[in-house]
Design an enzyme around this catalytic site. Structure first.
Site, PDB file in Angstrom:
ATOM      1  N   SER A 114       0.813  -1.215   0.000  1.00  0.00           N
ATOM      2  CA  SER A 114       0.000   0.000   0.000  1.00  0.00           C
ATOM      3  C   SER A 114       0.852   1.274   0.000  1.00  0.00           C
ATOM      4  O   SER A 114       1.542   1.556  -0.979  1.00  0.00           O
ATOM      5  CB  SER A 114      -0.952  -0.044   1.200  1.00  0.00           C
ATOM      6  OG  SER A 114      -1.875   1.013   1.175  1.00  0.00           O
ATOM      7  N   ASP A 163      10.243   5.219 -10.242  1.00  0.00           N
ATOM      8  CA  ASP A 163       9.849   5.723 -11.557  1.00  0.00           C
ATOM      9  C   ASP A 163      10.585   7.009 -11.922  1.00  0.00           C
ATOM     10  O   ASP A 163      10.847   7.271 -13.099  1.00  0.00           O
ATOM     11  CB  ASP A 163       8.338   5.966 -11.600  1.00  0.00           C
ATOM     12  CG  ASP A 163       7.549   4.673 -11.800  1.00  0.00           C
ATOM     13  OD1 ASP A 163       8.176   3.610 -11.903  1.00  0.00           O
ATOM     14  OD2 ASP A 163       6.302   4.740 -11.850  1.00  0.00           O
ATOM     15  N   LYS A 200      -0.650  -4.308  -2.944  1.00  0.00           N
ATOM     16  CA  LYS A 200      -1.939  -3.797  -2.456  1.00  0.00           C
ATOM     17  C   LYS A 200      -2.118  -2.397  -3.017  1.00  0.00           C
ATOM     18  O   LYS A 200      -1.596  -1.429  -2.487  1.00  0.00           O
ATOM     19  CB  LYS A 200      -1.954  -3.800  -0.921  1.00  0.00           C
ATOM     20  CG  LYS A 200      -3.336  -3.617  -0.299  1.00  0.00           C
ATOM     21  CD  LYS A 200      -3.736  -2.178  -0.126  1.00  0.00           C
ATOM     22  CE  LYS A 200      -5.014  -2.045   0.676  1.00  0.00           C
ATOM     23  NZ  LYS A 200      -5.492  -0.641   0.749  1.00  0.00           N
TER      24      LYS A 200
END
Length: 542
Positions: A303, A314, A328
């Site tokens: 999460s 990224d 999640k």
């Protein structure tokens, strides 16, 4: 005449009916809010009303409709996704306190050894610490009721000792060196819970921060840790999110923002309803936007942990080291119900800046979904990167063109296999019976005056497991039903020494003592130390 027994189908029938009733209630609530339901929904609600009326009037046995409704709601939500959940009113307070960063109680960390509550440590600033309750104290009675030797469990202790601020509870304690019980009347108070477990300097340049969950106070704690380490000369950061199950999204976004320069996307969400779509960007000037960063993750990182690691990966801001995270990536909206219970309903999905969905696949079986975690051990993924297969359609690119992978969870830049070479059944049983923790508490209590005069650095460099200490540890295991195995002991001896030393240090210096020793055997942390130069190159190209 013998009363006929209910068959399994007869017992299950009310549950299935109640499931339908709960669905009807849920749909009805949405209708009341003006969502424009179709005629078929009206017909379904009418049908459910008929069914519940027949159950109440005609069903052969007495039925607890409240219990049936709660079971039905739970089963209904399981059909939606694995993270939409119903929380009964009696469990909501504990669930919320874990995220809000505080709870009300007497303020102790405890463990149960040999059917007795042992105080591991009074929590800093709490009422127990103020009254002089000490590590090693054994709680024998609570409000004149004996709790030792009664089979009490962790939940039972929490129920007895937690309570509203200002309320009182009497505890009677057995302390080493005292033959009589010591009586304390404790006035409960707000006890802060910390989500940053520890922060310390690994060497002159590398700082380490361990975040265990994302609660309301996490970002404040993180900033305090960063400030402390910066003053100590930190130039490189290892952010440990292993085992972090997530929590609130906001502190995760703020931590990513602290490390990202300029205006860069951190995460975005997409749902069925456009009002649940959102994009989150870095926007504030952080105090550590240029120093190199390594983030540690594993199969227990989920999460909010995946939001942070995905964004930093990224944007090529950090090296991600460890094993594939949990996966999640569903966003829940809390909905308070009138009876004090709550619904956490999934409203959207998380996506990393490159477009990767964090959520791993779900086929409608909650059991299969959670078993996927264990399948990683069975299929070899935990032990070998070659066992992980990605579809070509799930490859994405970072800002600088590095390949990253979707399909559920965050795949690290550097995979670290789980090292089980020193594991043994004997060591596992010592852990499972709390024998290492119990022995460490006893040893620390018996040697407290000597240990507290030492610095942590002196303890780390000078402590050794003597033959007597080994014998005492083995004896504690034997008393807890763990039969000594010399072959397995020799296999795990080096690892056992680190664990025992770390647990002893924890009883004296708390987490500040535990983690610097524990990390000596932490393969993910040790791998990160070898990648500092690589992280530096990534940071220099920002």
């Amino acid at each position: 005449m013998e009363t006929p027994k209910n068959s399994k189908s007869a017992i299950r029938l009310p549950l299935y009916i109640a499931l339908g009733i709960a669905l009807g209630i849920f749909i009805g609530a949405n209708m009341a809010e003006g969502n424009g339901p179709s005629d078929s929904l009206y017909e379904s609600i009418y049908k459910f009303r008929q069914v519940i009326t027949h159950i109440q009037n005609d069903y052969v046995d007495e039925v607890n409709t409240e219990e049936l409704a709660e079971t039905a709601i739970t089963e209904m939500l399981e059909k939606l996704d694995p993270h939409s959940v119903y929380i009964p009113a009696k469990e909501l307070e504990i669930s919320q306190s874990q995220l809000e960063g505080n709870f009300e109680g007497i303020g102790i960390e405890f463990n149960i050894f040999k059917d007795t509550i042992h105080v591991v440590s009074p929590l800093s600033g709490g009422p127990s610490e103020r009254l002089g309750i000490m590590p090693g104290d054994k709680i024998i009675k609570v409000d004149d009721k004996t709790v030792a030797g009664t089979g009490i469990n962790n939940r039972g202790v929490i129920d007895l000792l937690r309570g509203e601020r200002g309320s009182k509870v009497k505890v009677e304690i057995l302390r080493k060196g005292n033959s009589d019980l010591l009586e304390y009347m404790i006035v409960r108070d707000v006890i802060p819970q910390y989500s940053v477990d520890v922060s310390y300097m690994v060497d002159d340049e590398i700082g380490y921060i361990k975040v265990s969950r994302f609660a309301a106070t996490t970002f404040i704690e993180f900033k305090e840790a960063m400030n402390k380490l910066s003053k100590a000369g930190m130039q490189r950061l290892i952010l440990d999110l292993t085992g972090n199950p997530g929590g609130y999204m906001d502190p995760a976004i703020k931590i990513a923002d602290e490390l990202l320069a300029g205006t860069q996307m951190i995460v975005y969400t997409k749902g069925k309803d456009p009002r649940h779509d959102a994009e989150y960007f870095s926007k504030t000037k952080g105090d550590f936007e240029s120093g190199s960063v390594i983030v540690l993750i594993d199969e227990g990182s989920a999460s909010a942990s995946e939001i942070v690691s995905g964004a930093l990966q990224d944007h090529d801001r950090a090296l991600i080291v460890g094993r594939r995270s949990f996966g999640k990536g569903l966003v829940q909206m809390p909905i308070q119900l009138k009876d004090g219970s709550a619904l956490r309903l999934t409203i959207s999905r998380y996506y990393t800046p490159s477009g990767r969905s964090i959520q791993k696949p779900y086929d409608g079986s909650l059991e299969d979904y959670h078993l996927e975690f264990y399948e990683r051990f069975q299929n070899g993924e935990i032990y070998s990167q070659d066992s992980i297969k990605f579809a070509d359609s799930l490859t994405y690119q970072t800002d600088k063109g590095r390949t990253v992978y979707g399909g559920g969870g965050i795949m690290p830049d550097y995979f670290v296999p789980l090292d089980t070479s020193a594991n043994s059944s004997y060591m596992t049983r010592l852990f499972n019976t709390n024998s290492i923790a119990e022995f460490s508490l006893i040893y620390a209590d018996e040697n407290r005056s000597r240990l507290e005069k030492m610095s942590l650095a002196d303890f780390k460099s000078s402590f050794r497991m003597t033959d007597k200490i080994w014998a005492d540890l083995q004896n504690t295991g034997t008393q807890n039903g763990v039969k000594f195995n010399s072959k397995e002991f020799e296999k795990s001896k080096q690892l056992l020494e680190i664990y025992t030393k770390a647990f002893i240090a924890r009883n004296i210096w708390k987490n500040d003592g535990f983690y610097p020793i524990f990390n000596e055997q932490n393969e993910v942390f040790q791998k990160a130390l070898t990648l500092i130069d690589e992280a530096n190159k990534l940071a220099e190209n920002q």
